[in-house]
Design a protein around this motif. Sequence first.
Motif, mmCIF file in Angstrom:
data_model
loop_
_atom_site.group_PDB
_atom_site.id
_atom_site.type_symbol
_atom_site.label_atom_id
_atom_site.label_comp_id
_atom_site.label_asym_id
_atom_site.label_seq_id
_atom_site.Cartn_x
_atom_site.Cartn_y
_atom_site.Cartn_z
ATOM 1 N N VAL A 1 34.337 45.166 37.114
ATOM 2 C CA VAL A 1 35.406 46.133 37.235
ATOM 3 C C VAL A 1 36.026 45.934 38.619
ATOM 4 O O VAL A 1 35.336 46.028 39.633
ATOM 5 N N CYS A 2 37.344 45.672 38.649
ATOM 6 C CA CYS A 2 38.042 45.387 39.915
ATOM 7 C C CYS A 2 38.906 46.564 40.337
ATOM 8 O O CYS A 2 39.302 47.401 39.537
ATOM 9 N N SER A 20 32.518 43.892 48.128
ATOM 10 C CA SER A 20 32.491 45.355 48.014
ATOM 11 C C SER A 20 33.886 45.963 48.100
ATOM 12 O O SER A 20 34.109 47.064 47.603
ATOM 13 N N ASP A 21 34.847 45.259 48.712
ATOM 14 C CA ASP A 21 36.227 45.757 48.762
ATOM 15 C C ASP A 21 36.868 45.729 47.370
ATOM 16 O O ASP A 21 37.677 46.597 47.036
ATOM 17 N N ILE A 22 36.529 44.747 46.547
ATOM 18 C CA ILE A 22 37.157 44.550 45.239
ATOM 19 C C ILE A 22 36.329 45.157 44.112
ATOM 20 O O ILE A 22 36.872 45.680 43.137
ATOM 21 N N ASP A 23 35.006 45.105 44.218
ATOM 22 C CA ASP A 23 34.142 45.625 43.150
ATOM 23 C C ASP A 23 34.303 47.139 43.024
ATOM 24 O O ASP A 23 34.194 47.872 43.997
ATOM 25 N N ASN A 24 34.559 47.570 41.798
ATOM 26 C CA ASN A 24 34.780 48.999 41.541
ATOM 27 C C ASN A 24 33.746 49.522 40.538
ATOM 28 O O ASN A 24 34.070 50.256 39.613
ATOM 29 N N SER A 63 28.481 35.657 32.356
ATOM 30 C CA SER A 63 29.440 35.983 33.408
ATOM 31 C C SER A 63 30.672 36.661 32.843
ATOM 32 O O SER A 63 30.991 36.514 31.659
ATOM 33 N N ALA A 64 31.319 37.404 33.678
ATOM 34 C CA ALA A 64 32.590 38.045 33.350
ATOM 35 C C ALA A 64 33.410 38.089 34.628
ATOM 36 O O ALA A 64 32.869 38.115 35.739
ATOM 37 N N SER A 65 34.737 38.079 34.452
ATOM 38 C CA SER A 65 35.635 38.093 35.608
ATOM 39 C C SER A 65 36.737 39.116 35.412
ATOM 40 O O SER A 65 37.071 39.484 34.280
ATOM 41 N N CYS A 66 37.263 39.570 36.516
ATOM 42 C CA CYS A 66 38.443 40.422 36.506
ATOM 43 C C CYS A 66 39.287 40.041 37.706
ATOM 44 O O CYS A 66 38.822 39.379 38.629
ATOM 45 N N THR A 67 40.566 40.445 37.704
ATOM 46 C CA THR A 67 41.448 40.135 38.832
ATOM 47 C C THR A 67 41.897 41.424 39.505
ATOM 48 O O THR A 67 41.974 42.483 38.872
ATOM 49 N N ALA A 68 42.196 41.304 40.759
ATOM 50 C CA ALA A 68 42.696 42.422 41.546
ATOM 51 C C ALA A 68 43.814 41.898 42.439
ATOM 52 O O ALA A 68 43.905 40.699 42.727
ATOM 53 N N THR A 69 44.648 42.807 42.880
ATOM 54 C CA THR A 69 45.713 42.447 43.815
ATOM 55 C C THR A 69 45.298 42.862 45.220
ATOM 56 O O THR A 69 44.969 44.025 45.461
ATOM 57 N N VAL A 70 45.303 41.881 46.103
ATOM 58 C CA VAL A 70 45.047 42.133 47.515
ATOM 59 C C VAL A 70 46.398 42.055 48.210
ATOM 60 O O VAL A 70 47.032 40.999 48.241
ATOM 61 N N THR A 71 46.843 43.188 48.713
ATOM 62 C CA THR A 71 48.113 43.225 49.438
ATOM 63 C C THR A 71 47.811 43.065 50.917
ATOM 64 O O THR A 71 47.126 43.889 51.512
ATOM 65 N N VAL A 72 48.337 41.982 51.483
ATOM 66 C CA VAL A 72 48.121 41.679 52.898
ATOM 67 C C VAL A 72 49.354 42.150 53.661
ATOM 68 O O VAL A 72 50.477 41.775 53.337
#
Length: 185
Positions: A1-2, A20-24, A63-72
């Motif tokens: 979960v991202c 830990s910043d991305i994992d939800n 395994s499983a993957s998800c994507t997240a948006t990192v706004t810099v």
Amino acid sequence: VCQDVTVQRDTAGNASITVSDIDNGSSDNCAIASLSLDTTSFSCADVGANTVTLTAVDSSGNSASCTATVTVEDNLAPMAICQDVTVFLDGAGQASITAADFDNGSNDNCGIATLMVSQMNFSCANIGANGVVLMVTDVNGNVDTCSATVTVLDTIAPMAICQDITVQLDTTGNAMIASMDLDGG
């Protein structure tokens, strides 16, 4: 979960994230053996939205993957550094400078886009010390300013042009002239 996240660039122009910043709240019916990100470091080229992938692997190798948006974001202003300048009026009584003449090593973590100065042209009316402001804008729109002094000097001597005149002596044998009588322009 991202989950999406926003990070700020540091003074060196870098930003980083951890799992830990991305994992939800990623979970598994047995146990998660590892969580990893495909990207953890961002440079000046990454200002804006970036897609990262979080991969979870359980103790059985599934395994499983998800994507997240990192706004810099780059919210750090550049550092404007000024230097005083001396200019000399030309034969027409004019002098010009550029913003680069005032820059004394202004810098930014991601790069400088523009340098602007509050006054570029000077004339005889500006002889002496004149205050100017240098505005430095970085590539992400952050701004800083500094103040400097432009000393305007006139070192060109005037050109004296004389003309001959004829004067008549009065009855006492004297004649009077004024300096403008000899001025030929």
